[in-house]
Design a protein around this motif. Structure first.
Motif, short mmCIF file in Angstrom:
data_model
loop_
_atom_site.label_atom_id
_atom_site.label_comp_id
_atom_site.label_asym_id
_atom_site.label_seq_id
_atom_site.Cartn_x
_atom_site.Cartn_y
_atom_site.Cartn_z
N GLY A 95 156.11 -18.26 -32.68
CA GLY A 95 155.95 -18.70 -31.30
C GLY A 95 154.55 -19.13 -30.90
N LEU A 96 153.58 -18.99 -31.79
CA LEU A 96 152.19 -19.30 -31.42
C LEU A 96 151.96 -20.81 -31.27
N ALA A 97 152.59 -21.61 -32.12
CA ALA A 97 152.39 -23.06 -32.05
C ALA A 97 152.83 -23.60 -30.70
N GLU A 98 153.95 -23.10 -30.19
CA GLU A 98 154.45 -23.56 -28.88
C GLU A 98 153.47 -23.16 -27.77
N LEU A 99 152.92 -21.97 -27.87
CA LEU A 99 151.97 -21.51 -26.86
C LEU A 99 150.68 -22.32 -26.91
N VAL A 100 150.20 -22.63 -28.11
CA VAL A 100 149.00 -23.46 -28.25
C VAL A 100 149.22 -24.84 -27.64
N THR A 101 150.38 -25.42 -27.90
CA THR A 101 150.70 -26.74 -27.34
C THR A 101 150.67 -26.70 -25.82
N TRP A 102 151.23 -25.63 -25.23
CA TRP A 102 151.23 -25.50 -23.78
C TRP A 102 149.81 -25.34 -23.24
N ILE A 103 149.00 -24.51 -23.89
CA ILE A 103 147.61 -24.32 -23.44
C ILE A 103 146.87 -25.64 -23.45
N ARG A 104 147.02 -26.41 -24.52
CA ARG A 104 146.36 -27.71 -24.60
C ARG A 104 146.78 -28.62 -23.45
N SER A 105 148.05 -28.54 -23.07
CA SER A 105 148.57 -29.40 -22.00
C SER A 105 147.98 -29.06 -20.64
N GLN A 106 147.40 -27.86 -20.51
CA GLN A 106 146.83 -27.44 -19.23
C GLN A 106 145.37 -27.81 -19.07
N ALA A 107 144.75 -28.31 -20.14
CA ALA A 107 143.32 -28.62 -20.11
C ALA A 107 143.04 -29.74 -19.11
N PRO A 108 141.89 -29.68 -18.44
CA PRO A 108 141.53 -30.76 -17.50
C PRO A 108 141.48 -32.09 -18.22
N SER A 109 141.98 -33.12 -17.57
CA SER A 109 141.99 -34.45 -18.19
C SER A 109 140.62 -35.11 -18.09
N THR A 160 145.08 -8.48 -27.25
CA THR A 160 144.06 -8.77 -28.26
C THR A 160 144.68 -9.31 -29.53
N ALA A 161 145.80 -8.73 -29.95
CA ALA A 161 146.51 -9.25 -31.13
C ALA A 161 146.96 -10.69 -30.90
N LEU A 162 147.35 -11.02 -29.68
CA LEU A 162 147.74 -12.38 -29.35
C LEU A 162 146.55 -13.32 -29.53
N LEU A 163 145.38 -12.91 -29.06
CA LEU A 163 144.18 -13.73 -29.22
C LEU A 163 143.83 -13.89 -30.69
N GLU A 164 143.97 -12.82 -31.45
CA GLU A 164 143.72 -12.91 -32.89
C GLU A 164 144.68 -13.91 -33.55
N GLY A 165 145.94 -13.82 -33.17
CA GLY A 165 146.93 -14.73 -33.74
C GLY A 165 146.69 -16.18 -33.34
N LEU A 166 146.22 -16.39 -32.11
CA LEU A 166 145.99 -17.74 -31.62
C LEU A 166 144.72 -18.38 -32.18
N SER A 167 143.78 -17.56 -32.62
CA SER A 167 142.43 -18.04 -32.90
C SER A 167 142.39 -19.18 -33.89
N GLU A 168 143.14 -19.10 -34.98
CA GLU A 168 143.07 -20.15 -36.00
C GLU A 168 143.65 -21.46 -35.50
N GLN A 169 144.87 -21.42 -34.97
CA GLN A 169 145.51 -22.65 -34.50
C GLN A 169 144.78 -23.24 -33.30
N LEU A 170 144.43 -22.39 -32.35
CA LEU A 170 143.77 -22.86 -31.14
C LEU A 170 142.37 -23.37 -31.45
N GLY A 171 141.69 -22.67 -32.38
CA GLY A 171 140.33 -23.05 -32.74
C GLY A 171 140.23 -24.42 -33.39
N LYS A 172 141.32 -24.88 -33.98
CA LYS A 172 141.33 -26.21 -34.59
C LYS A 172 141.47 -27.31 -33.56
N GLN A 173 141.89 -26.95 -32.35
CA GLN A 173 142.20 -27.96 -31.35
C GLN A 173 141.33 -27.88 -30.10
N MET A 174 140.77 -26.70 -29.83
CA MET A 174 139.93 -26.53 -28.65
C MET A 174 138.76 -25.61 -28.99
#
Length: 218
Positions: free
Chosen positions: A204-218, A46-60
């Motif tokens: 380490g969150l920026a690297e994880l966000v970049t990887w998640i974005r790379s997995q999105a369906p094209s 849950t803390a990981l999701l909280e940490g990801l929310s701002e960066q990830l929310g700007k991109q997906m």
């Protein structure tokens, strides 16, 4: 001749696979990526999701399905960040089932989503065995749990497409061999990337966000 009723016990795993297939078809139709976070209680999911929310929310555009045995505590934490969230209570089960995930999804505004993140029930064993229709599982292991967990729970790391080592800020305070842990993961599954993260500090969150974005369906 007396005819006796024959009891039939259907394959419950098979039923789960049918719901998983329905979920996968639904996600494919909408072009949505779904991730399944799996780790023990207290691993920092849950803390990981909280940490990801701002960066990830700007991109997906994303939502969270929170799995727990009881309470809505984790869903409340995610909701406080303005992220769409539903709480999935397993009622004592050690994992989420695909049918529950499917029904939670159809109640979401899927047209407004690019990504669904499921936080499964805290457990390193059962959730790894069940397909809930996700595109990929992500293993979450905290520094506090010990570096040998990939060896003790290999199925999770075999089934996952990425691994997160969380709470790396604790490294100076606990006996955790980071290099050994990474080698254990590589021994089990050499294909998966490993992300070292401190959700509270953002490391380490920026690297994880970049990887998640790379997995999105094209």
């Amino acid at each position: 001749m007396t005819t006796k009723e024959i009891k039939v016990y259907r394959d419950l795993m098979g039923a789960n696979e049918e719901w998983a297939a329905k979920t996968r078809a639904l996600l494919a139709e909408r072009g949505i990526l779904m991730l399944n976070l799996i780790g023990s209680p207290g691993a920092g999911k849950t803390a990981l999701l909280e940490g990801l929310s701002e960066q990830l929310g700007k991109q997906m555009r994303f939502c969270v399905l929170e799995g727990d045995v009881a309470t809505t505590r984790d869903a409340e934490r995610i909701q406080a960040l303005g992220v769409p969230v539903s709480q999935l209570l397993s009622g004592g089960s050690c994992h989420l089932e695909a049918k529950m995930v499917y029904h939670a999804l159809i109640d979401m505004d899927l047209d407004a989503l690019d990504l669904v993140v499921v936080e499964n029930v805290g457990n390193m064993v059962c959730p790894a065995e069940f397909d809930i229709g996700e595109h990929m599982k992500i293993a979450v292991l905290s520094i506090a749990e010990g570096d040998d967990k990939p060896l003790k729970y290999p199925l999770l790391f075999q089934e996952s497409k990425a691994a997160v080592i969380s709470k790396i800020d604790l490294l100076p305070y606990v006996p955790f061999d980071l290099a050994a842990c990474r080698s254990y993961i590589e021994k089990i599954n050499a294909q998966i990337p490993v992300f070292e993260v401190c959700a509270l500090k953002g490391d380490g969150l920026a690297e994880l966000v970049t990887w998640i974005r790379s997995q999105a369906p094209s």
